[in-house]
Design an enzyme around this catalytic site. Sequence first.
Site, PDB file in Angstrom:
ATOM      1  N   TYR A   1      16.258   3.730   8.600  1.00 39.79           N
ATOM      2  CA  TYR A   1      17.059   3.245   9.721  1.00 39.79           C
ATOM      3  C   TYR A   1      16.368   2.072  10.404  1.00 39.79           C
ATOM      4  O   TYR A   1      16.987   1.039  10.698  1.00 39.79           O
ATOM      5  CB  TYR A   1      17.275   4.377  10.723  1.00 39.79           C
ATOM      6  CG  TYR A   1      17.997   3.949  11.981  1.00 39.79           C
ATOM      7  CD1 TYR A   1      19.385   3.809  11.989  1.00 39.79           C
ATOM      8  CD2 TYR A   1      17.294   3.679  13.154  1.00 39.79           C
ATOM      9  CE1 TYR A   1      20.056   3.418  13.147  1.00 39.79           C
ATOM     10  CE2 TYR A   1      17.955   3.279  14.306  1.00 39.79           C
ATOM     11  CZ  TYR A   1      19.324   3.153  14.294  1.00 39.79           C
ATOM     12  OH  TYR A   1      19.979   2.758  15.435  1.00 39.79           O
TER      13      TYR A   1
ATOM     14  N   HIS B   1      -9.110  -8.374   7.350  1.00 37.11           N
ATOM     15  CA  HIS B   1      -8.257  -7.269   7.781  1.00 37.11           C
ATOM     16  C   HIS B   1      -8.134  -7.236   9.300  1.00 37.11           C
ATOM     17  O   HIS B   1      -7.199  -6.642   9.846  1.00 37.11           O
ATOM     18  CB  HIS B   1      -8.839  -5.946   7.268  1.00 37.11           C
ATOM     19  CG  HIS B   1      -7.817  -4.885   7.030  1.00 37.11           C
ATOM     20  ND1 HIS B   1      -7.217  -4.183   8.049  1.00 37.11           N
ATOM     21  CD2 HIS B   1      -7.272  -4.397   5.887  1.00 37.11           C
ATOM     22  CE1 HIS B   1      -6.360  -3.303   7.548  1.00 37.11           C
ATOM     23  NE2 HIS B   1      -6.372  -3.412   6.239  1.00 37.11           N
TER      24      HIS B   1
ATOM     25  N   ARG C   1      -4.931  -7.986  11.511  1.00 33.91           N
ATOM     26  CA  ARG C   1      -3.947  -6.943  11.769  1.00 33.91           C
ATOM     27  C   ARG C   1      -4.257  -6.221  13.072  1.00 33.91           C
ATOM     28  O   ARG C   1      -3.362  -5.977  13.900  1.00 33.91           O
ATOM     29  CB  ARG C   1      -3.925  -5.947  10.604  1.00 33.91           C
ATOM     30  CG  ARG C   1      -3.357  -6.542   9.333  1.00 33.91           C
ATOM     31  CD  ARG C   1      -3.591  -5.659   8.112  1.00 33.91           C
ATOM     32  NE  ARG C   1      -2.949  -4.359   8.203  1.00 33.91           N
ATOM     33  CZ  ARG C   1      -1.663  -4.126   8.017  1.00 33.91           C
ATOM     34  NH1 ARG C   1      -0.831  -5.130   7.789  1.00 33.91           N
ATOM     35  NH2 ARG C   1      -1.173  -2.895   8.081  1.00 33.91           N
TER      36      ARG C   1
ATOM     37  N   HIS D   1       3.093   0.184   8.256  1.00 33.84           N
ATOM     38  CA  HIS D   1       2.450   1.493   8.236  1.00 33.84           C
ATOM     39  C   HIS D   1       3.462   2.531   7.769  1.00 33.84           C
ATOM     40  O   HIS D   1       4.664   2.356   7.909  1.00 33.84           O
ATOM     41  CB  HIS D   1       1.919   1.858   9.625  1.00 33.84           C
ATOM     42  CG  HIS D   1       0.663   1.132   9.974  1.00 33.84           C
ATOM     43  ND1 HIS D   1       0.193   1.003  11.259  1.00 33.84           N
ATOM     44  CD2 HIS D   1      -0.245   0.478   9.197  1.00 33.84           C
ATOM     45  CE1 HIS D   1      -0.937   0.315  11.270  1.00 33.84           C
ATOM     46  NE2 HIS D   1      -1.214  -0.023  10.024  1.00 33.84           N
TER      47      HIS D   1
ATOM     48  N   LYS E   1       0.824  -1.209   0.000  1.00 37.86           N
ATOM     49  CA  LYS E   1       0.000   0.000   0.000  1.00 37.86           C
ATOM     50  C   LYS E   1       0.853   1.252   0.000  1.00 37.86           C
ATOM     51  O   LYS E   1       0.540   2.237  -0.679  1.00 37.86           O
ATOM     52  CB  LYS E   1      -0.919  -0.014   1.215  1.00 37.86           C
ATOM     53  CG  LYS E   1      -1.845   1.183   1.315  1.00 37.86           C
ATOM     54  CD  LYS E   1      -2.763   1.074   2.505  1.00 37.86           C
ATOM     55  CE  LYS E   1      -3.699   2.278   2.592  1.00 37.86           C
ATOM     56  NZ  LYS E   1      -4.622   2.180   3.749  1.00 37.86           N
TER      57      LYS E   1
END
Length: 395
Positions: free
Chosen positions: A364, A328, A331, A354, A265
């Site tokens: 990082y 969904h 999650r 996300h 996404k």
Amino acid sequence: MALTELEIRAAKAVEKPLKLFDGGGLYLLVTPGGGRWWRLKYRYEGKERGISLGVYPDVSLKRARICRDDARRMIAEGIDPSARRQADKNARAVTFELVANEWLELQAKKLAPVTLSKARWMISEFVLPHIGSRPIHKVTPADVLAALRPIEARGKHETAHRTKQYVGQIFRYAVATSRAERDITADLRGALTPATTKNHAAVTDPVAIGALLRAIDGYCGQPVTHAALKLAPLVFVRPGELRHAEWSEINFDATEWRIPGERMKMGDPHIVPLATQAMRILRDMHQLTGRSRYVFPSLRTSARPMSENTINAALRRLGYGTDEMTGHGFRAMASTCLNEQGWHPDLIELQLAHSERNKVRAAYNRATRMVERRKMMQAWADYLDVLRISSDLKK
């Protein structure tokens, strides 16, 4: 001397075209065939030029004089009437649909297929029938609002806002390519009914999770669907990412699943560390579907992944309603429980893939926290095993 309507109607050209001058460069060209064409000749930057002003009597003498005066005002302002006319013609050819299709082609390189498909559908279904053929620079905020109102009337407030967002992105692309002056959707702020945030239904209570896992174990449907149901809580990726999983992305030696950015996404590649329980499911599946492209192919053809409704339909067969659990929802299940167990929020957000607004921090994190993520994913799988066999476990 200025022309009169009587002179125009009486004029006839016999062997060659006849020019009747009115003044200021305006004249009527009368052809031997009976045609009467208004013309304007003028000088611009030292060169003689000319433009057509229409056909008499469709364009009257009075109207032709107005057009002549308008053109001469342009010349006085340093504008070539012929060039302006061509520019206007080109602008009329740049329709909203043309720019929208260009924008969608660019998004194909950035958006996940499911997201791109939804964007195409919203634009073609709700927007193009209203403003698709309009020159984009002529589209007004009221035009866009008129396209969004029918969506609102159906109670699809979130869809209306998402469609408006896509229209705004198209206009910003038009601004960047010098085909619109601004994003007119900014004028629609507050014009739409606010969209209420609706969370995906999910089971998050540990006792209820255990019951769900036992129900999944007892599923009596297709083996491919059963395997997808069992893997979903262990990897907690988005449903579209799960059903599109390809065997080429599964590394059995490294025990990880690498999802390419074009399927995510947010557009960034994503790594899913695979716990021993997840690897067991995938090894069993490899014996069944390993020769196909997809880990979970469609029941009709191995050339396509399973349907987007398969997981939800299987949950309904297990007795879970749409307000209880969705594909969904795995999650939300993982996010809720892992946060309650004290895992660092950054680890959880990274594994949920996300968006990280700070790009340096995101890079990082992806580079340095894989060991911790592997530990979390294995601990999560072990925790689910405990819930599965504990019928009366309390928080």
